[in-house]
Design a protein around this motif. Structure first.
Motif, PDB file in Angstrom:
ATOM      1  N   SER A   6      22.819 -76.912 136.328  1.00  0.00           N
ATOM      2  CA  SER A   6      23.850 -77.953 136.326  1.00  0.00           C
ATOM      3  C   SER A   6      24.881 -77.713 137.427  1.00  0.00           C
ATOM      4  CB  SER A   6      24.523 -78.059 134.957  1.00  0.00           C
ATOM      5  OG  SER A   6      25.084 -76.834 134.591  1.00  0.00           O
ATOM      6  N   MET A  76      25.173 -71.074 124.749  1.00  0.00           N
ATOM      7  CA  MET A  76      26.111 -72.176 124.965  1.00  0.00           C
ATOM      8  C   MET A  76      27.482 -71.642 125.352  1.00  0.00           C
ATOM      9  SD  MET A  76      26.475 -75.403 125.253  1.00  0.00           S
ATOM     10  CE  MET A  76      25.076 -76.185 124.463  1.00  0.00           C
ATOM     11  N   HIS A  79      27.194 -70.878 128.882  1.00  0.00           N
ATOM     12  CA  HIS A  79      27.164 -72.138 129.638  1.00  0.00           C
ATOM     13  C   HIS A  79      28.585 -72.657 129.878  1.00  0.00           C
ATOM     14  CE1 HIS A  79      25.482 -75.837 131.195  1.00  0.00           C
ATOM     15  NE2 HIS A  79      26.161 -76.547 130.309  1.00  0.00           N
ATOM     16  N   TRP A  86      32.329 -81.192 129.290  1.00  0.00           N
ATOM     17  CA  TRP A  86      31.248 -82.170 129.144  1.00  0.00           C
ATOM     18  C   TRP A  86      31.644 -83.452 129.859  1.00  0.00           C
ATOM     19  CZ3 TRP A  86      26.820 -80.401 128.152  1.00  0.00           C
ATOM     20  CH2 TRP A  86      26.610 -79.381 127.235  1.00  0.00           C
ATOM     21  N   TYR A  94      22.322 -82.530 130.225  1.00  0.00           N
ATOM     22  CA  TYR A  94      22.013 -81.932 128.926  1.00  0.00           C
ATOM     23  C   TYR A  94      21.231 -82.886 128.034  1.00  0.00           C
ATOM     24  CZ  TYR A  94      22.583 -78.976 124.818  1.00  0.00           C
ATOM     25  OH  TYR A  94      22.352 -78.187 123.720  1.00  0.00           O
ATOM     26  N   PRO A  98      17.954 -80.564 127.120  1.00  0.00           N
ATOM     27  CA  PRO A  98      18.861 -79.542 126.590  1.00  0.00           C
ATOM     28  C   PRO A  98      18.405 -78.109 126.878  1.00  0.00           C
ATOM     29  CG  PRO A  98      18.526 -81.267 124.978  1.00  0.00           C
ATOM     30  CD  PRO A  98      17.569 -81.539 126.100  1.00  0.00           C
ATOM     31  N   VAL A 101      18.776 -77.025 130.510  1.00  0.00           N
ATOM     32  CA  VAL A 101      20.145 -76.772 130.956  1.00  0.00           C
ATOM     33  C   VAL A 101      20.703 -75.500 130.311  1.00  0.00           C
ATOM     34  CG1 VAL A 101      22.513 -77.680 130.948  1.00  0.00           C
ATOM     35  CG2 VAL A 101      20.602 -79.191 131.465  1.00  0.00           C
ATOM     36  N   VAL A 102      20.456 -75.337 129.016  1.00  0.00           N
ATOM     37  CA  VAL A 102      20.909 -74.152 128.279  1.00  0.00           C
ATOM     38  C   VAL A 102      19.666 -73.570 127.611  1.00  0.00           C
ATOM     39  CG1 VAL A 102      22.461 -73.243 126.509  1.00  0.00           C
ATOM     40  CG2 VAL A 102      23.170 -75.204 127.894  1.00  0.00           C
ATOM     41  N   THR A 105      19.622 -72.684 123.821  1.00  0.00           N
ATOM     42  CA  THR A 105      20.452 -73.510 122.959  1.00  0.00           C
ATOM     43  C   THR A 105      19.825 -73.592 121.570  1.00  0.00           C
ATOM     44  OG1 THR A 105      21.503 -75.671 122.688  1.00  0.00           O
ATOM     45  CG2 THR A 105      19.328 -75.673 123.683  1.00  0.00           C
TER      46      THR A 105
END
Length: 132
Positions: A6, A76, A79, A86, A94, A98, A101-102, A105
């Motif tokens: 990201s 998270m 992150h 956000w 995300y 999801p 990106v993480v 998660t």
């Protein structure tokens, strides 16, 4: 050196090398409310009450991993040091992927694949009352 996807995407967009997607333009909150039904088992958007996931009241521009009383995954929390809020771009990435990106998660949702769906959900998250 460790680079977050990201963060890299944000840098590419800031340099003007990538045009924003439909999610940054006009979404339809009414359609977004219907799509959000997939999320409603785990998230609330109209009440600051945590479920399996944290509530999403005022999620747009809210700091990442900041809901009181919710136990975020270590991934998270990490992150949040890379992406402080956000914003629309972070939500877009995300919501599409999801776990991309993480990586670790807790969210089991695979992501939204259609540009319009992402734009519509973000429009709904920005202003849930617009769907009434």
């Amino acid at each position: 050196m460790r680079i977050c996807l990201s963060t890299l995407l944000g840098a590419v967009m800031a340099a003007g090398l990538l045009a924003p997607t439909a999610a940054y333009a006009d979404g339809d909150a009414v359609k977004g409310a219907k799509i959000f039904r997939k999320c409603a088992a785990c998230h609330s958007v109209d009440e600051a009450k945590n479920k399996v996931g944290p509530h999403l009241v005022d999620i747009v521009d809210r700091p990442v991993a900041s809901v009181e009383g919710y136990k975020y995954s270590p991934a998270m929390v990490e992150h949040a040091t890379e992406v402080p809020a956000w914003d629309v771009e972070a939500l877009d990435a995300y919501l599409r992927n999801p776990k991309g990106v993480v990586k670790k998660t807790k969210m089991a949702f695979a992501g939204l694949k259609k540009d319009d769906d992402v734009a519509d959900v973000i429009a709904y998250l920005k202003d849930p009352s617009a769907a009434e």
